[in-house]
Design a protein around this motif. Sequence first.
Motif, short mmCIF file in Angstrom:
data_model
loop_
_atom_site.label_atom_id
_atom_site.label_comp_id
_atom_site.label_asym_id
_atom_site.label_seq_id
_atom_site.Cartn_x
_atom_site.Cartn_y
_atom_site.Cartn_z
N LEU A 112 -32.00 -19.90 19.35
CA LEU A 112 -33.17 -20.62 18.86
C LEU A 112 -33.76 -21.54 19.92
CD1 LEU A 112 -31.86 -21.72 15.33
CD2 LEU A 112 -33.20 -19.68 15.91
N CYS A 113 -33.02 -21.78 20.99
CA CYS A 113 -33.47 -22.73 22.00
C CYS A 113 -32.93 -22.35 23.36
CB CYS A 113 -33.02 -24.15 21.64
SG CYS A 113 -31.22 -24.34 21.63
N GLY A 114 -33.46 -23.03 24.37
CA GLY A 114 -32.99 -22.79 25.73
C GLY A 114 -33.54 -21.50 26.31
N PRO A 115 -33.19 -21.24 27.55
CA PRO A 115 -33.72 -20.06 28.22
C PRO A 115 -32.96 -18.80 27.85
CG PRO A 115 -32.21 -21.18 29.68
CD PRO A 115 -32.29 -22.02 28.42
N VAL A 116 -33.56 -17.66 28.18
CA VAL A 116 -32.80 -16.42 28.25
C VAL A 116 -32.36 -16.30 29.70
CG1 VAL A 116 -34.85 -14.94 28.63
CG2 VAL A 116 -32.75 -13.95 27.73
N SER A 117 -31.07 -16.02 29.89
CA SER A 117 -30.47 -15.96 31.21
C SER A 117 -30.35 -14.49 31.62
CB SER A 117 -29.08 -16.62 31.16
OG SER A 117 -28.39 -16.45 32.37
N VAL B 259 -31.37 -15.59 36.91
CA VAL B 259 -32.68 -16.21 36.71
C VAL B 259 -32.79 -16.66 35.25
CG1 VAL B 259 -35.17 -15.74 36.57
CG2 VAL B 259 -33.84 -14.94 38.54
N MET B 260 -33.30 -17.86 35.03
CA MET B 260 -33.54 -18.38 33.69
C MET B 260 -35.03 -18.29 33.35
SD MET B 260 -30.55 -19.49 32.61
CE MET B 260 -28.95 -19.84 33.36
N VAL B 261 -35.34 -17.79 32.17
CA VAL B 261 -36.71 -17.79 31.68
C VAL B 261 -36.77 -18.77 30.52
CG1 VAL B 261 -38.60 -16.40 30.75
CG2 VAL B 261 -36.97 -15.37 32.36
N ASP B 262 -37.56 -19.83 30.67
CA ASP B 262 -37.49 -20.95 29.73
C ASP B 262 -38.18 -20.66 28.39
OD1 ASP B 262 -40.26 -21.41 30.09
OD2 ASP B 262 -39.93 -23.04 31.51
N ALA C 224 -39.86 -11.50 28.09
CA ALA C 224 -39.19 -12.52 28.90
C ALA C 224 -37.89 -11.98 29.49
CB ALA C 224 -38.93 -13.77 28.08
N SER C 225 -37.15 -11.20 28.69
CA SER C 225 -35.89 -10.63 29.16
C SER C 225 -36.12 -9.64 30.30
CB SER C 225 -35.15 -9.95 28.01
OG SER C 225 -34.83 -10.88 27.00
N ILE C 226 -37.10 -8.79 30.13
CA ILE C 226 -37.41 -7.80 31.17
C ILE C 226 -37.91 -8.50 32.43
CG2 ILE C 226 -38.92 -5.88 31.80
CD1 ILE C 226 -38.76 -4.97 28.86
N ALA C 227 -38.81 -9.48 32.26
CA ALA C 227 -39.32 -10.22 33.41
C ALA C 227 -38.20 -10.93 34.14
CB ALA C 227 -40.39 -11.22 32.96
N GLY C 228 -37.28 -11.53 33.39
CA GLY C 228 -36.17 -12.24 34.01
C GLY C 228 -35.25 -11.31 34.79
#
Length: 199
Positions: A23-28, A71-74, A86-90
Amino acid sequence: MLRHCMVEGVAEAGCDEAGRGCLCGPVSCAAVILPDGFDAPELNDSKQLTAATRERLRLRIESEAAAWAVVMVDAAEIDRINILNASIAGMQRALDALAVRPDHILVDGNRFRPYLDPVRMIDIPYRTVVKGDATFMSIAAASILAKTHRDELMQRYAEEYPGYGWESNMGYPTKAHYAALSRLGPTPIHRLTFKLSKT
């Protein structure tokens, strides 16, 4: 026993992410190229391992990998482009950051997009593998780095934003996390496009 690679004799990068359902934070997002002959019998999908085993393997992977990047995507970017994008970009940014350029890519799951190597300006072939983190060593290694780096970050966030239980739930949608959201409201690192209440 996990397979070392799919394509023999090439630099093969495994990619995975952690925190997609939070629910929060980046996807790593992580990418790892393991050297020929790398052997770690404990290596497996990070979710199947204890925290102590993950940390032990993290040290080995980071010291022995031919190349690795995390890489973290916020949360703001996740809200803007959605969690899949976001996951693919990261993962692609993690590939960009590798010190060794990959010749082939293995990705956990069933979704990815063509990857243009920014150094050689060529498309790198890839394959998506459902349950890849329990199949290929490089993907399992990426899953461990993605999770351990994210867990470490969430421990710091737990101190910055106390009361949500992130030191144990890591931002996942637990009963305690929902109760804290109801009581305290969302923080600046919550994903506002996610369902932040049970009602």
